[in-house]
Design a protein around this motif. Structure first.
Motif, PDB file in Angstrom:
ATOM      1  N   CYS A  54       0.843  -1.198   0.000  1.00 18.19           N
ATOM      2  CA  CYS A  54       0.000   0.000   0.000  1.00 18.19           C
ATOM      3  C   CYS A  54       0.878   1.247   0.000  1.00 18.19           C
ATOM      4  O   CYS A  54       1.987   1.242   0.550  1.00 18.19           O
ATOM      5  N   GLY A  55       0.354   2.307  -0.561  1.00 16.88           N
ATOM      6  CA  GLY A  55       0.985   3.625  -0.463  1.00 16.88           C
ATOM      7  C   GLY A  55       2.400   3.634  -1.004  1.00 16.88           C
ATOM      8  O   GLY A  55       2.696   3.119  -2.087  1.00 16.88           O
ATOM      9  N   THR A  56       3.284   4.208  -0.207  1.00 19.23           N
ATOM     10  CA  THR A  56       4.681   4.347  -0.610  1.00 19.23           C
ATOM     11  C   THR A  56       5.332   2.986  -0.867  1.00 19.23           C
ATOM     12  O   THR A  56       6.130   2.847  -1.795  1.00 19.23           O
ATOM     13  N   ALA A  57       4.969   1.974  -0.077  1.00 21.51           N
ATOM     14  CA  ALA A  57       5.540   0.642  -0.267  1.00 21.51           C
ATOM     15  C   ALA A  57       5.121   0.080  -1.629  1.00 21.51           C
ATOM     16  O   ALA A  57       5.876  -0.657  -2.272  1.00 21.51           O
ATOM     17  N   SER A 101       6.264  -3.772   3.197  1.00 22.69           N
ATOM     18  CA  SER A 101       5.639  -2.924   4.216  1.00 22.69           C
ATOM     19  C   SER A 101       6.673  -2.426   5.208  1.00 22.69           C
ATOM     20  O   SER A 101       7.514  -3.185   5.674  1.00 22.69           O
ATOM     21  N   SER A 103       5.806  -1.093   8.274  1.00 22.05           N
ATOM     22  CA  SER A 103       5.361  -1.502   9.610  1.00 22.05           C
ATOM     23  C   SER A 103       5.212  -3.012   9.741  1.00 22.05           C
ATOM     24  O   SER A 103       5.322  -3.555  10.839  1.00 22.05           O
ATOM     25  N   GLY A 104       4.876  -3.669   8.639  1.00 26.31           N
ATOM     26  CA  GLY A 104       4.558  -5.097   8.705  1.00 26.31           C
ATOM     27  C   GLY A 104       3.198  -5.347   9.330  1.00 26.31           C
ATOM     28  O   GLY A 104       2.842  -6.488   9.634  1.00 26.31           O
ATOM     29  N   THR A 106       0.190  -3.337   8.187  1.00 25.37           N
ATOM     30  CA  THR A 106      -0.894  -2.784   7.363  1.00 25.37           C
ATOM     31  C   THR A 106      -1.935  -3.872   7.081  1.00 25.37           C
ATOM     32  O   THR A 106      -1.613  -4.941   6.537  1.00 25.37           O
ATOM     33  N   ALA A 153       5.007  10.512   6.941  1.00 22.93           N
ATOM     34  CA  ALA A 153       5.418  10.413   5.540  1.00 22.93           C
ATOM     35  C   ALA A 153       6.686   9.559   5.468  1.00 22.93           C
ATOM     36  O   ALA A 153       7.709   9.885   6.057  1.00 22.93           O
ATOM     37  N   LEU A 239       2.531  11.732  -3.998  1.00 26.89           N
ATOM     38  CA  LEU A 239       1.949  11.301  -2.722  1.00 26.89           C
ATOM     39  C   LEU A 239       2.582  12.070  -1.552  1.00 26.89           C
ATOM     40  O   LEU A 239       1.887  12.548  -0.656  1.00 26.89           O
ATOM     41  N   LYS A 240       3.908  12.197  -1.591  1.00 29.29           N
ATOM     42  CA  LYS A 240       4.613  12.909  -0.524  1.00 29.29           C
ATOM     43  C   LYS A 240       4.099  14.342  -0.409  1.00 29.29           C
ATOM     44  O   LYS A 240       3.817  14.830   0.674  1.00 29.29           O
ATOM     45  N   VAL A 360      -1.605   1.734   9.185  1.00 31.64           N
ATOM     46  CA  VAL A 360      -3.039   1.590   8.915  1.00 31.64           C
ATOM     47  C   VAL A 360      -3.452   0.150   9.201  1.00 31.64           C
ATOM     48  O   VAL A 360      -3.473  -0.706   8.327  1.00 31.64           O
TER      49      VAL A 360
HETATM   50  O1  M6R Z   1       3.678   0.277   6.907  1.00 27.46           O
HETATM   51  P1  M6R Z   1       3.398   0.180   5.443  1.00 27.46           P
HETATM   52  O2  M6R Z   1       4.630   0.328   4.615  1.00 27.46           O
HETATM   53  O3  M6R Z   1       2.644  -1.053   5.072  1.00 27.46           O
HETATM   54  O4  M6R Z   1       2.477   1.412   5.119  1.00 27.46           O
HETATM   55  C1  M6R Z   1       1.933   1.584   3.847  1.00 27.46           C
HETATM   56  C2  M6R Z   1       1.341   2.952   3.675  1.00 27.46           C
HETATM   57  O5  M6R Z   1       0.323   3.172   4.609  1.00 27.46           O
HETATM   58  C3  M6R Z   1       2.385   4.052   3.803  1.00 27.46           C
HETATM   59  O6  M6R Z   1       3.459   3.875   2.925  1.00 27.46           O
HETATM   60  C4  M6R Z   1       1.761   5.431   3.554  1.00 27.46           C
HETATM   61  O7  M6R Z   1       1.378   5.551   2.211  1.00 27.46           O
HETATM   62  C5  M6R Z   1       2.747   6.529   3.974  1.00 27.46           C
HETATM   63  N1  M6R Z   1       2.064   7.522   4.764  1.00 27.46           N
HETATM   64  C6  M6R Z   1       3.433   7.181   2.821  1.00 27.46           C
HETATM   65  O8  M6R Z   1       4.228   8.245   3.166  1.00 27.46           O
END
Ligand code: M6R
Length: 363
Positions: A54-57, A101, A103-104, A106, A153, A239-240, A360
């Motif tokens: 998701c997102g940045t990953a 990920s 955080s591991g 999400t 971010a 996104l940033k 998340v």
């Molecule tokens: O912990 P994760 O890498 O799984 O999180 C994924 C996204 O929620 C995360 O990259 C989000 O898009 C960031 N706020 C981006 O800066």
């Protein structure tokens, strides 16, 4: 703690030379010039990679895809986990499911990983928190070594993910017989140039950078363009900027410009173009001319020596000269700095943007 930095994000941008070096060292040895695959996977036995994130990953995963396919000839798909987990994807035999990920934890990414495991596919995760739920769930755990990331971010976790994926792509290329030992050594040497070049990019306190951030802070919409691995990086840049400065931004493949987004171009919509001097540089430059001719303010991020035509409204931000293979790592820095400085200019809460959580864990 933040030390002398104003924000965790600024601190984490500055920590990238070390976090990149540490992460690369888990996948490659700068002395022997060889790659290693932690967990002992043999990519010669993998027929396809399915990245879930998701997102940045997710954008890091897209950059990984370009490298796995180009270098290792290994088919690779990347999908946002929230779609993947519910659409019953038709994965083929021999697919390696790879969750990426920071955080591991999400929720969607974890659910996608669990689904793949239940279907009997081989699973791996690339995580920054090595004791996370994904690390417990996946068969193979690949670590990134960004250290704790506090800013919402993501910055250093992103470049750590990209570092690991590029190194894994070299390992895969070698294991699949696509490159010989000499080429592996050459690519590993290029990878280990990244930390030093990132350090150079981080130290950019140029007037150009500050002036551009000042202008972006006044914009309502910003477009980011790139080709090749610079396309996912353009989406990451957008996104940033969105996340921390609340400015609407879109990342596009530069070649898609004519298929719609060029209609948005006017004097009030700055266009940030990521253009390392690589094999598609000329094509990107012709896109620059198209937007410049329509009166847009163009911010071209490229190397000092790159030949750029004069155009009114065109400004250059200089990125360190680098091998195109590691350009996604080096060019990530000016992209992050632009977003950061723009947000500081606007006075937003950089480390805790509104409505966002660091992790998340609910869908
Ligand atoms: O912990 P994760 O890498 O799984 O999180 C994924 C996204 O929620 C995360 O990259 C989000 O898009 C960031 N706020 C981006 O800066």
């Amino acid at each position: 703690e933040k030390g002398n930095y104003r924000h965790f994000m600024e601190k984490e941008i500055h920590e990238q030379p070390e976090s990149c070096q540490r992460t690369l060292s888990a996948f490659a040895n700068p002395v022997s010039g060889q790659t290693t695959v932690p967990g002992g996977l043999n990519f010669a036995e993998v027929e396809r990679i399915q990245i879930i994130a998701c997102g940045t990953a997710f954008y890091a995963g897209e950059i990984g895809r370009y490298a796995f396919e180009k270098l290792a000839g290994l088919p690779c798909d990347v999908e946002v986990a929230s779609e993947f987990r519910y659409r019953q994807p038709a994965l083929t035999k021999g697919t390696l499911a790879l969750a990426v990920s920071q955080s591991g934890e999400t929720a969607d990414t974890l659910a996608g990983l669990t689904w793949c495991k239940a279907q009997g596919f081989k699973t791996a995760c690339l995580v920054n928190v090595h004791t996370s739920s994904m690390a417990r769930e996946a068969e193979i755990v690949w670590p990134t070594w960004a250290g704790p990331e506090i800013g919402v971010a993501s910055t250093k976790a992103f470049t750590a993910q990209v570092s690991a994926l590029l190194a894994l792509a070299v390992a895969a290329a070698r294991q699949r017989g696509r490159i010989d030992a000499a080429e592996e050594t050459r690519l590993v040497a290029r990878l280990f140039e990244a930390p030093g070049l990132i350090a150079q990019a981080v130290a950019d306190h140029s007037e150009a950078m500050t002036a551009v951030a000042h202008d972006l802070a006044g914009a309502r919409d910003v477009l980011f363009l790139g080709r090749g691995a610079m396309f996912p990086l353009a989406m990451e840049g957008a996104l940033k900027l969105k996340e921390i400065s609340y400015i609407h931004a879109e990342g596009y493949a530069a070649g898609e410009l004519k298929h719609g987004p060029i209609a948005l171009i006017d004097e009030a919509t700055p266009v940030v173009v990521l253009a390392p001097p690589d094999e598609v540089f000329e094509k990107t430059v012709s896109n620059v001319q198209e937007v410049a001719a329509r009166g847009a303010e163009v911010i071209l991020i490229t190397s000092q020596d790159a030949k750029v035509p004069h155009a009114p409204g065109l400004r250059r931000i200089v990125a360190p000269d680098c091998d195109p293979f590691i350009a996604p790592l080096v060019y990530a820095v000016p992209v992050q700095l632009l977003a950061y400085l723009t947000a500081v200019q606007k006075g937003t809460d950089v480390d805790q943007p509104r409505n966002l959580a660091k992790s998340v864990t609910v869908e």
